[in-house]
Design a protein around this motif. Sequence first.
Motif, PDB file in Angstrom:
ATOM      1  N   VAL A   1       0.850  -1.196   0.000  1.00  0.00           N
ATOM      2  CA  VAL A   1       0.000   0.000   0.000  1.00  0.00           C
ATOM      3  C   VAL A   1       0.879   1.237   0.000  1.00  0.00           C
ATOM      4  O   VAL A   1       2.067   1.172   0.313  1.00  0.00           O
ATOM      5  CB  VAL A   1      -0.954   0.039   1.223  1.00  0.00           C
ATOM      6  CG1 VAL A   1      -1.867  -1.167   1.243  1.00  0.00           C
ATOM      7  CG2 VAL A   1      -0.177   0.157   2.513  1.00  0.00           C
ATOM      8  N   GLU A   2       0.282   2.348  -0.356  1.00  0.00           N
ATOM      9  CA  GLU A   2       0.976   3.628  -0.290  1.00  0.00           C
ATOM     10  C   GLU A   2       0.385   4.439   0.860  1.00  0.00           C
ATOM     11  O   GLU A   2      -0.826   4.623   0.922  1.00  0.00           O
ATOM     12  CB  GLU A   2       0.804   4.396  -1.601  1.00  0.00           C
ATOM     13  CG  GLU A   2       1.507   5.733  -1.615  1.00  0.00           C
ATOM     14  CD  GLU A   2       1.388   6.419  -2.951  1.00  0.00           C
ATOM     15  OE1 GLU A   2       2.147   6.066  -3.875  1.00  0.00           O
ATOM     16  OE2 GLU A   2       0.501   7.283  -3.085  1.00  0.00           O
ATOM     17  N   ILE A   3       1.235   4.871   1.769  1.00  0.00           N
ATOM     18  CA  ILE A   3       0.813   5.729   2.873  1.00  0.00           C
ATOM     19  C   ILE A   3       0.973   7.171   2.403  1.00  0.00           C
ATOM     20  O   ILE A   3       2.029   7.569   1.917  1.00  0.00           O
ATOM     21  CB  ILE A   3       1.677   5.495   4.134  1.00  0.00           C
ATOM     22  CG1 ILE A   3       1.602   4.026   4.569  1.00  0.00           C
ATOM     23  CG2 ILE A   3       1.271   6.441   5.250  1.00  0.00           C
ATOM     24  CD1 ILE A   3       0.246   3.563   5.019  1.00  0.00           C
ATOM     25  N   ASN A   4      -0.096   7.934   2.516  1.00  0.00           N
ATOM     26  CA  ASN A   4      -0.114   9.342   2.121  1.00  0.00           C
ATOM     27  C   ASN A   4      -0.341  10.131   3.406  1.00  0.00           C
ATOM     28  O   ASN A   4      -1.472  10.226   3.887  1.00  0.00           O
ATOM     29  CB  ASN A   4      -1.240   9.546   1.106  1.00  0.00           C
ATOM     30  CG  ASN A   4      -1.217  10.898   0.468  1.00  0.00           C
ATOM     31  OD1 ASN A   4      -0.764  11.867   1.046  1.00  0.00           O
ATOM     32  ND2 ASN A   4      -1.745  10.961  -0.748  1.00  0.00           N
ATOM     33  N   LEU A   5       0.729  10.673   3.984  1.00  0.00           N
ATOM     34  CA  LEU A   5       0.711  11.236   5.330  1.00  0.00           C
ATOM     35  C   LEU A   5       0.653  12.758   5.339  1.00  0.00           C
ATOM     36  O   LEU A   5       1.477  13.422   4.707  1.00  0.00           O
ATOM     37  CB  LEU A   5       1.970  10.774   6.080  1.00  0.00           C
ATOM     38  CG  LEU A   5       2.153  11.290   7.495  1.00  0.00           C
ATOM     39  CD1 LEU A   5       1.089  10.718   8.429  1.00  0.00           C
ATOM     40  CD2 LEU A   5       3.544  10.944   7.996  1.00  0.00           C
ATOM     41  N   ARG A   6      -0.322  13.282   6.069  1.00  0.00           N
ATOM     42  CA  ARG A   6      -0.421  14.721   6.308  1.00  0.00           C
ATOM     43  C   ARG A   6       0.234  15.015   7.648  1.00  0.00           C
ATOM     44  O   ARG A   6      -0.071  14.374   8.647  1.00  0.00           O
ATOM     45  CB  ARG A   6      -1.880  15.155   6.347  1.00  0.00           C
ATOM     46  CG  ARG A   6      -2.018  16.635   6.601  1.00  0.00           C
ATOM     47  CD  ARG A   6      -3.461  17.048   6.621  1.00  0.00           C
ATOM     48  NE  ARG A   6      -3.502  18.502   6.784  1.00  0.00           N
ATOM     49  CZ  ARG A   6      -4.572  19.162   7.097  1.00  0.00           C
ATOM     50  NH1 ARG A   6      -5.711  18.547   7.282  1.00  0.00           N
ATOM     51  NH2 ARG A   6      -4.536  20.469   7.226  1.00  0.00           N
ATOM     52  N   ILE A   7       1.148  15.987   7.647  1.00  0.00           N
ATOM     53  CA  ILE A   7       1.810  16.378   8.896  1.00  0.00           C
ATOM     54  C   ILE A   7       1.396  17.796   9.255  1.00  0.00           C
ATOM     55  O   ILE A   7       0.986  18.571   8.389  1.00  0.00           O
ATOM     56  CB  ILE A   7       3.349  16.264   8.797  1.00  0.00           C
ATOM     57  CG1 ILE A   7       3.901  17.205   7.740  1.00  0.00           C
ATOM     58  CG2 ILE A   7       3.761  14.820   8.533  1.00  0.00           C
ATOM     59  CD1 ILE A   7       5.414  17.310   7.749  1.00  0.00           C
TER      60      ILE A   7
END
Length: 107
Positions: free
Chosen positions: A5-11
């Motif tokens: 899977v691809e993790i798409n992280l908002r910081i």
Amino acid sequence: MTHLVEINLRIPSIRAIRVGNESPVTIANSDMRFVKQVELEVIPKAGDVLTMTVESAGAFRCEVIRSDWHDDKNMFVIACRYSKRSMSDAEYQAFLNAGDWHRRALL
């Protein structure tokens, strides 16, 4: 069975002091994401909490916002948000310098 899977992280946005500037500067991160491909045993659902790593800084937690299948990538993209409300400059620099996370602009 594992799933790639691809993790798409908002910081979160951060306030940092830069060399040559005495007052803190706000670095807004609302228009970019950090992305990483990982293998997971199960596809997480909204509200699940994942423990992820940054190769130079260790582990952190993030909350899953949504999981969507992307035909063009042939994988699930897991939208996540950093679990803490704030992030230190050192943690932010670890993301910027990490070889396992890549910065992607939303524009």
